[in-house]
Design a protein around this motif. Structure first.
Motif, mmCIF file in Angstrom:
data_model
loop_
_atom_site.group_PDB
_atom_site.id
_atom_site.type_symbol
_atom_site.label_atom_id
_atom_site.label_comp_id
_atom_site.label_asym_id
_atom_site.label_seq_id
_atom_site.Cartn_x
_atom_site.Cartn_y
_atom_site.Cartn_z
ATOM 1 N N VAL A 76 0.839 -1.192 0.000
ATOM 2 C CA VAL A 76 0.000 0.000 0.000
ATOM 3 C C VAL A 76 0.877 1.246 0.000
ATOM 4 N N VAL A 77 1.910 1.249 0.848
ATOM 5 C CA VAL A 77 2.885 2.339 0.911
ATOM 6 C C VAL A 77 4.277 1.716 0.877
ATOM 7 N N MET A 78 5.173 2.313 0.108
ATOM 8 C CA MET A 78 6.540 1.805 0.010
ATOM 9 C C MET A 78 7.489 2.849 0.581
ATOM 10 N N TRP A 79 8.319 2.402 1.556
ATOM 11 C CA TRP A 79 9.267 3.271 2.258
ATOM 12 C C TRP A 79 10.708 2.909 1.891
ATOM 13 N N ALA A 80 11.564 3.922 1.861
ATOM 14 C CA ALA A 80 13.007 3.709 1.708
ATOM 15 C C ALA A 80 13.727 4.843 2.444
ATOM 16 N N HIS A 81 15.035 4.790 2.444
ATOM 17 C CA HIS A 81 15.840 5.808 3.113
ATOM 18 C C HIS A 81 16.233 6.942 2.164
ATOM 19 N N ARG A 82 15.742 6.847 0.931
ATOM 20 C CA ARG A 82 15.970 7.909 -0.048
ATOM 21 C C ARG A 82 14.930 7.753 -1.150
ATOM 22 N N GLY A 83 14.723 8.816 -1.863
ATOM 23 C CA GLY A 83 13.789 8.751 -2.973
ATOM 24 C C GLY A 83 14.307 7.846 -4.072
ATOM 25 N N PHE A 84 13.388 7.117 -4.686
ATOM 26 C CA PHE A 84 13.770 6.201 -5.762
ATOM 27 C C PHE A 84 12.490 5.758 -6.455
ATOM 28 N N ALA A 85 12.610 5.157 -7.627
ATOM 29 C CA ALA A 85 11.437 4.630 -8.324
ATOM 30 C C ALA A 85 10.704 3.633 -7.431
ATOM 31 N N ASN A 86 9.398 3.689 -7.439
ATOM 32 C CA ASN A 86 8.501 2.826 -6.668
ATOM 33 C C ASN A 86 8.467 3.154 -5.180
ATOM 34 N N VAL A 87 9.121 4.220 -4.753
ATOM 35 C CA VAL A 87 9.122 4.638 -3.345
ATOM 36 C C VAL A 87 8.104 5.757 -3.167
ATOM 37 N N ASP A 88 7.217 5.592 -2.172
ATOM 38 C CA ASP A 88 6.205 6.607 -1.867
ATOM 39 C C ASP A 88 6.681 7.582 -0.794
ATOM 40 N N GLN A 89 7.404 7.057 0.208
ATOM 41 C CA GLN A 89 7.846 7.851 1.351
ATOM 42 C C GLN A 89 9.303 7.514 1.643
ATOM 43 N N TRP A 90 10.038 8.490 2.137
ATOM 44 C CA TRP A 90 11.404 8.191 2.570
ATOM 45 C C TRP A 90 11.661 8.828 3.915
ATOM 46 N N SER A 91 12.591 8.227 4.645
ATOM 47 C CA SER A 91 12.992 8.712 5.951
ATOM 48 C C SER A 91 14.456 8.333 6.154
ATOM 49 N N ARG A 92 15.125 9.039 7.037
ATOM 50 C CA ARG A 92 16.544 8.743 7.270
ATOM 51 C C ARG A 92 16.722 7.385 7.947
ATOM 52 N N ASP A 93 17.820 6.729 7.626
ATOM 53 C CA ASP A 93 18.154 5.417 8.182
ATOM 54 C C ASP A 93 18.822 5.575 9.542
ATOM 55 N N TRP A 94 18.606 4.580 10.412
ATOM 56 C CA TRP A 94 19.246 4.554 11.730
ATOM 57 C C TRP A 94 20.433 3.593 11.755
#
Length: 195
Positions: A76-94
């Motif tokens: 439903v929502v795709m998250w990553a640590h940076r913007g990229f194809a198929n990514v809906d939301q991004w946030s910084r990595d820990w």
């Protein structure tokens, strides 16, 4: 989302068995759950994926293509640590592996009960697909320890070092009221670039 439990679905050998046990525990407590499915499990997870989470967004095209071939819906929502194809939301990595990143995302989404399934952070747990020991597990523990104070009240794990460190989930914990006087600021950003 305070009433809903976040189930983080990692990639160890026993991930799906742990997921089933966590679902049973949530059902016994009468609490709903949403899944945060990590990395290559995105391709193979048998159910609906509420949130896909990856630190390898370059792999998404293949995972999602093979998921579609198996007639499974995209997350439903795709998250990553940076913007990229198929990514809906991004946030910084820990920097504690994708399991910790998924915990961080769940906290930013205001979940106060998070259960790790298949995120033991031990080498011998292997990987559900590659069937190899995961030598990087020990190094990634540093990220978990660096953020342990932020996640300790809200996170429990089904197995391994994370279970030993943060404790196992129980019905009592699921039904308890966990104060969240300083909820994390949402660091995520919309991205919305579908391939």
């Amino acid at each position: 989302m305070t009433d809903t439990v976040a189930l983080v679905i990692g990639g160890s050998n026993d991930v799906l068995a742990e997921y089933v046990e966590a679902m049973k525990l949530c059902a016994a407590a009468g609490v709903p759950w949403k899944v945060f499915v990590c990395n290559s499990m995105i391709e193979d997870f048998p159910g609906v994926i509420d949130n896909g989470v990856t630190l390898h967004p370059d792999e998404l095209v293949g995972w999602l293509s093979r998921r579609a071939t198996a007639k499974r819906a995209n997350p439903v929502v795709m998250w990553a640590h940076r913007g990229f194809a198929n990514v809906d939301q991004w946030s910084r990595d820990w920097t504690g592996s994708v399991g910790l990143f998924a915990v961080k995302v769940a906290r930013e989404e205001q979940y106060r009960k998070i259960i790790g399934c298949g995120v033991p952070m031990v080498m011998e747990a292997g990987h559900f697909k590659r069937k190899k020991t995961w030598t990087s597990a020990l190094g990634f523990r540093r990220g978990w320890l660096a953020h342990s104070r932020e996640i300790r009240p809200f996170f429990r794990s089904m197995s391994g070092w994370t279970r030993d460190t943060f404790g196992p989930p129980t019905i009592e914990w699921l039904l308890s009221e966990i104060p969240d006087p300083n909820p994390p600021t949402r660091q995520s950003r919309n991205y919305h670039m579908r391939a």
